[in-house]
Design a protein around this motif. Structure first.
Motif, mmCIF file in Angstrom:
data_model
loop_
_atom_site.group_PDB
_atom_site.id
_atom_site.type_symbol
_atom_site.label_atom_id
_atom_site.label_comp_id
_atom_site.label_asym_id
_atom_site.label_seq_id
_atom_site.Cartn_x
_atom_site.Cartn_y
_atom_site.Cartn_z
ATOM 1 N N GLN A 166 11.454 6.627 41.818
ATOM 2 C CA GLN A 166 10.110 6.442 42.348
ATOM 3 C C GLN A 166 10.055 6.180 43.855
ATOM 4 O OE1 GLN A 166 7.482 6.868 40.247
ATOM 5 N NE2 GLN A 166 9.005 7.291 38.652
ATOM 6 N N LEU A 167 11.073 5.556 44.414
ATOM 7 C CA LEU A 167 10.962 5.076 45.788
ATOM 8 C C LEU A 167 11.979 5.676 46.747
ATOM 9 C CD1 LEU A 167 10.441 1.270 44.996
ATOM 10 C CD2 LEU A 167 8.680 2.954 45.561
ATOM 11 N N ALA A 168 13.144 6.066 46.269
ATOM 12 C CA ALA A 168 14.211 6.508 47.156
ATOM 13 C C ALA A 168 13.850 7.814 47.847
ATOM 14 C CB ALA A 168 15.510 6.680 46.378
ATOM 15 N N PRO A 169 14.148 7.954 49.149
ATOM 16 C CA PRO A 169 13.960 9.245 49.825
ATOM 17 C C PRO A 169 14.841 10.320 49.185
ATOM 18 C CG PRO A 169 14.333 7.473 51.407
ATOM 19 C CD PRO A 169 14.625 6.905 50.051
ATOM 20 N N ALA A 170 14.393 11.547 49.268
ATOM 21 C CA ALA A 170 15.115 12.641 48.620
ATOM 22 C C ALA A 170 16.546 12.754 49.123
ATOM 23 C CB ALA A 170 14.365 13.956 48.847
ATOM 24 N N ARG A 171 16.786 12.494 50.413
ATOM 25 C CA ARG A 171 18.135 12.646 50.966
ATOM 26 C C ARG A 171 19.084 11.559 50.475
ATOM 27 N NH1 ARG A 171 14.944 10.531 54.985
ATOM 28 N NH2 ARG A 171 15.672 8.571 55.937
ATOM 29 N N LEU A 172 18.529 10.429 49.959
ATOM 30 C CA LEU A 172 19.377 9.348 49.466
ATOM 31 C C LEU A 172 19.503 9.336 47.948
ATOM 32 C CD1 LEU A 172 18.231 6.330 51.675
ATOM 33 C CD2 LEU A 172 20.280 7.734 51.946
ATOM 34 N N ARG A 173 18.614 10.040 47.272
ATOM 35 C CA ARG A 173 18.554 9.926 45.816
ATOM 36 C C ARG A 173 19.845 10.369 45.146
ATOM 37 N NH1 ARG A 173 13.149 12.272 44.062
ATOM 38 N NH2 ARG A 173 12.544 10.512 45.395
ATOM 39 N N ASN A 174 20.300 11.560 45.466
ATOM 40 C CA ASN A 174 21.523 12.059 44.819
ATOM 41 C C ASN A 174 22.766 11.269 45.216
ATOM 42 O OD1 ASN A 174 20.220 14.013 43.306
ATOM 43 N ND2 ASN A 174 20.431 15.580 44.894
ATOM 44 N N PRO A 175 22.993 10.984 46.512
ATOM 45 C CA PRO A 175 24.182 10.173 46.847
ATOM 46 C C PRO A 175 24.189 8.813 46.172
ATOM 47 C CG PRO A 175 23.299 11.231 48.816
ATOM 48 C CD PRO A 175 22.306 11.475 47.717
ATOM 49 N N LEU A 176 23.035 8.148 46.097
ATOM 50 C CA LEU A 176 22.993 6.850 45.431
ATOM 51 C C LEU A 176 23.267 6.987 43.936
ATOM 52 C CD1 LEU A 176 19.960 5.104 47.188
ATOM 53 C CD2 LEU A 176 22.378 4.540 47.411
ATOM 54 N N GLU B 112 27.027 6.092 39.405
ATOM 55 C CA GLU B 112 27.735 6.664 38.264
ATOM 56 C C GLU B 112 29.248 6.631 38.454
ATOM 57 O OE1 GLU B 112 26.063 10.515 37.764
ATOM 58 O OE2 GLU B 112 24.161 9.765 36.966
ATOM 59 N N MET B 113 29.715 6.570 39.695
ATOM 60 C CA MET B 113 31.158 6.476 39.923
ATOM 61 C C MET B 113 31.735 5.183 39.366
ATOM 62 S SD MET B 113 31.866 8.024 43.735
ATOM 63 C CE MET B 113 33.521 7.325 43.708
ATOM 64 N N LEU B 114 30.907 4.132 39.288
ATOM 65 C CA LEU B 114 31.400 2.886 38.704
ATOM 66 C C LEU B 114 31.826 3.076 37.258
ATOM 67 C CD1 LEU B 114 28.817 0.303 40.108
ATOM 68 C CD2 LEU B 114 31.233 0.489 40.715
ATOM 69 N N ALA B 115 31.155 3.995 36.554
ATOM 70 C CA ALA B 115 31.501 4.229 35.148
ATOM 71 C C ALA B 115 32.871 4.868 35.001
ATOM 72 C CB ALA B 115 30.439 5.101 34.482
ATOM 73 N N ALA B 116 33.360 5.522 36.064
ATOM 74 C CA ALA B 116 34.663 6.187 35.998
ATOM 75 C C ALA B 116 35.805 5.259 36.349
ATOM 76 C CB ALA B 116 34.676 7.398 36.933
ATOM 77 N N VAL B 117 35.507 4.052 36.812
ATOM 78 C CA VAL B 117 36.567 3.107 37.171
ATOM 79 C C VAL B 117 37.164 2.512 35.893
ATOM 80 C CG1 VAL B 117 37.118 0.983 38.403
ATOM 81 C CG2 VAL B 117 35.437 2.578 39.352
ATOM 82 N N SER C 78 32.187 -15.961 34.320
ATOM 83 C CA SER C 78 32.960 -14.977 35.084
ATOM 84 C C SER C 78 33.124 -13.684 34.298
ATOM 85 C CB SER C 78 34.332 -15.557 35.447
ATOM 86 O OG SER C 78 34.206 -16.706 36.261
ATOM 87 N N ALA C 79 33.458 -13.805 33.010
ATOM 88 C CA ALA C 79 33.606 -12.619 32.175
ATOM 89 C C ALA C 79 32.275 -11.897 32.016
ATOM 90 C CB ALA C 79 34.166 -13.013 30.804
ATOM 91 N N GLY C 80 31.185 -12.653 31.862
ATOM 92 C CA GLY C 80 29.873 -12.021 31.726
ATOM 93 C C GLY C 80 29.455 -11.264 32.972
ATOM 94 N N ILE C 81 29.788 -11.800 34.143
ATOM 95 C CA ILE C 81 29.433 -11.118 35.395
ATOM 96 C C ILE C 81 30.208 -9.817 35.539
ATOM 97 C CG2 ILE C 81 29.606 -11.289 37.904
ATOM 98 C CD1 ILE C 81 28.923 -14.270 37.619
ATOM 99 N N ILE C 82 31.491 -9.821 35.212
ATOM 100 C CA ILE C 82 32.258 -8.579 35.310
ATOM 101 C C ILE C 82 31.777 -7.575 34.273
ATOM 102 C CG2 ILE C 82 34.205 -8.953 33.730
ATOM 103 C CD1 ILE C 82 34.482 -7.768 37.352
ATOM 104 N N LEU C 83 31.339 -8.040 33.107
ATOM 105 C CA LEU C 83 30.755 -7.137 32.117
ATOM 106 C C LEU C 83 29.466 -6.513 32.644
ATOM 107 C CD1 LEU C 83 31.227 -8.948 28.676
ATOM 108 C CD2 LEU C 83 32.273 -6.820 29.429
ATOM 109 N N ALA C 84 28.652 -7.303 33.336
ATOM 110 C CA ALA C 84 27.403 -6.780 33.897
ATOM 111 C C ALA C 84 27.684 -5.646 34.878
ATOM 112 C CB ALA C 84 26.627 -7.905 34.584
ATOM 113 N N ILE C 85 28.717 -5.813 35.704
ATOM 114 C CA ILE C 85 29.078 -4.757 36.652
ATOM 115 C C ILE C 85 29.540 -3.506 35.912
ATOM 116 C CG2 ILE C 85 30.637 -4.149 38.538
ATOM 117 C CD1 ILE C 85 30.698 -7.118 39.283
ATOM 118 N N THR D 182 21.877 2.223 33.942
ATOM 119 C CA THR D 182 21.091 2.822 35.011
ATOM 120 C C THR D 182 20.890 4.312 34.782
ATOM 121 O OG1 THR D 182 21.937 1.192 36.593
ATOM 122 C CG2 THR D 182 20.983 3.196 37.499
ATOM 123 N N ALA D 183 21.937 5.014 34.353
ATOM 124 C CA ALA D 183 21.820 6.453 34.122
ATOM 125 C C ALA D 183 20.798 6.760 33.024
ATOM 126 C CB ALA D 183 23.194 7.025 33.755
#
Length: 329
Positions: free
Chosen positions: A115-125, A130-135, A182-189, A196-197
């Motif tokens: 809804q808010l992100a500029p078009a040039r930032l939407r895809n990179p963000l 989504e790269m976090l899911a590949a870690v 601590s474990a809950g915070i790392i789970l949230a990440i 989000t996806a």
């Protein structure tokens, strides 16, 4: 008035082959669908068979709600005491903490991207999130234990909470660093990318007509997001939340680093504990045959807890759907 020639109509030469293709396709997708159920059933049956001596010795509810875990070392009989409640309690607490932290963050990121992100930032963000899911989870665990916990969580989260709210049972000290929080915070990440996806895709297909109608009535962008987009996407939000919760319930290695490994129950989030998956991973390698059966019983308990939470979630969606009239729920 022109008359269509036989050559101008649809090609019906392969009509007979289509009659065979349709039932074949139906059987293929039916097999694909039932394969999931068969695999799940085989997993449950085999796990229950291996765990049955422990469950029979302790009783099913005695095993679930027992608080003492003293594994035995026999090969042919059950000599120890097996109570899984400290691990079930830790699993639920850390998962709930992860969901409480990740849910508003995922909603905010998804709304910003759609809804808010500029078009040039939407895809990179989007790609960055989504790269976090590949870690791999081992990376999250090592990063959390060696950097995040000593440099951020302990000095800036756990210790300030203990100093300010140590009188409250949820933040009682002493602070060790490894803890439920601590474990809950790392789970949230870890569950943030997948939630989000899903939220982003649900918001992206939201009805444009409803949004324009709200704007036409004088609604602000914030009001459209709060009163139109989020309520109409409720079923997708619940689905994404349950998927994230399922990931949190079964996470092993990252939680193993940060939860502390204590076989006790504490009401303080700053105290160490343990989870079902972390305890299995921590003790399976050197476990005796009797202990392996106890760990299999913990696996059965994890099935039960996951199923109970999913049934509760479906009942919640059904109930709220009736109250709000959401036919998609």
């Amino acid at each position: 008035m022109s008359v269509l020639s036989p050559q101008s109509g649809p090609d019906l030469k392969n009509r007979s082959s289509s009659r065979f293709a349709d039932p074949m396709f139906r059987w293929l997708v039916t097999i694909a669908g039932t394969t999931v159920l068969i695999v799940l059933a085989l997993m449950v049956i085999r796990t229950v068979q291996e765990a049955w001596p422990v469950l029979a010795h302790e009783g099913f509810f005695g095993f679930l709600f027992g608080t003492e875990w003293q594994a035995g070392y026999s090969r042919n009989e059950i000599t120890g005491t097996y109570g899984a409640w400290p691990f079930i309690y830790g699993t639920i607490i850390t998962s709930v903490i992860g969901i409480i932290i990740a849910l508003p963050l995922a909603l905010g990121v998804a709304l910003y991207l759609t809804q808010l992100a500029p078009a040039r930032l939407r895809n990179p963000l989007s790609y960055t999130v989504e790269m976090l899911a590949a870690v791999p989870s081992i990376i999250f665990g090592m990063w959390g234990f060696f950097w995040l916990m000593p440099n951020v969580l302990r000095p800036y989260v756990l210790e300030p909470l203990e100093r300010a709210f140590g009188w409250f049972f949820l933040f009682e000290g002493p602070v060790y660093g490894t803890s439920y929080l601590s474990a809950g915070i790392i789970l949230a990440i870890m569950i943030l990318p997948i939630m989000t996806a899903i939220f982003r895709e649900v918001f992206a297909v939201n009805s444009i007509d409803q949004q324009y109608a709200a704007y036409g009535l004088g609604a602000t962008r914030f009001e459209v997001m709060r009163k139109v987009i989020v309520p109409s996407s409720f079923s997708g939000i619940v689905g994404g939340t349950m998927l994230g919760l399922g990931r949190a319930l079964g996470e092993t290695v990252a939680v193993l680093f940060l939860v502390g490994g204590a076989q006790t129950i504490s009401t303080s989030l700053a105290q160490p504990g343990n989870t079902m998956a972390a305890h299995i991973a921590n003790t399976f390698q050197d476990a005796s045959p009797e202990t392996v059966r106890g760990l299999m019983a913990i696996g059965v308990a994890l099935f039960v807890v996951t199923m109970a939470i999913n049934v509760f979630a479906r009942l919640l969606v059904w109930r709220l759907g009736r109250m709000t009239g959401d036919s998609a729920v």
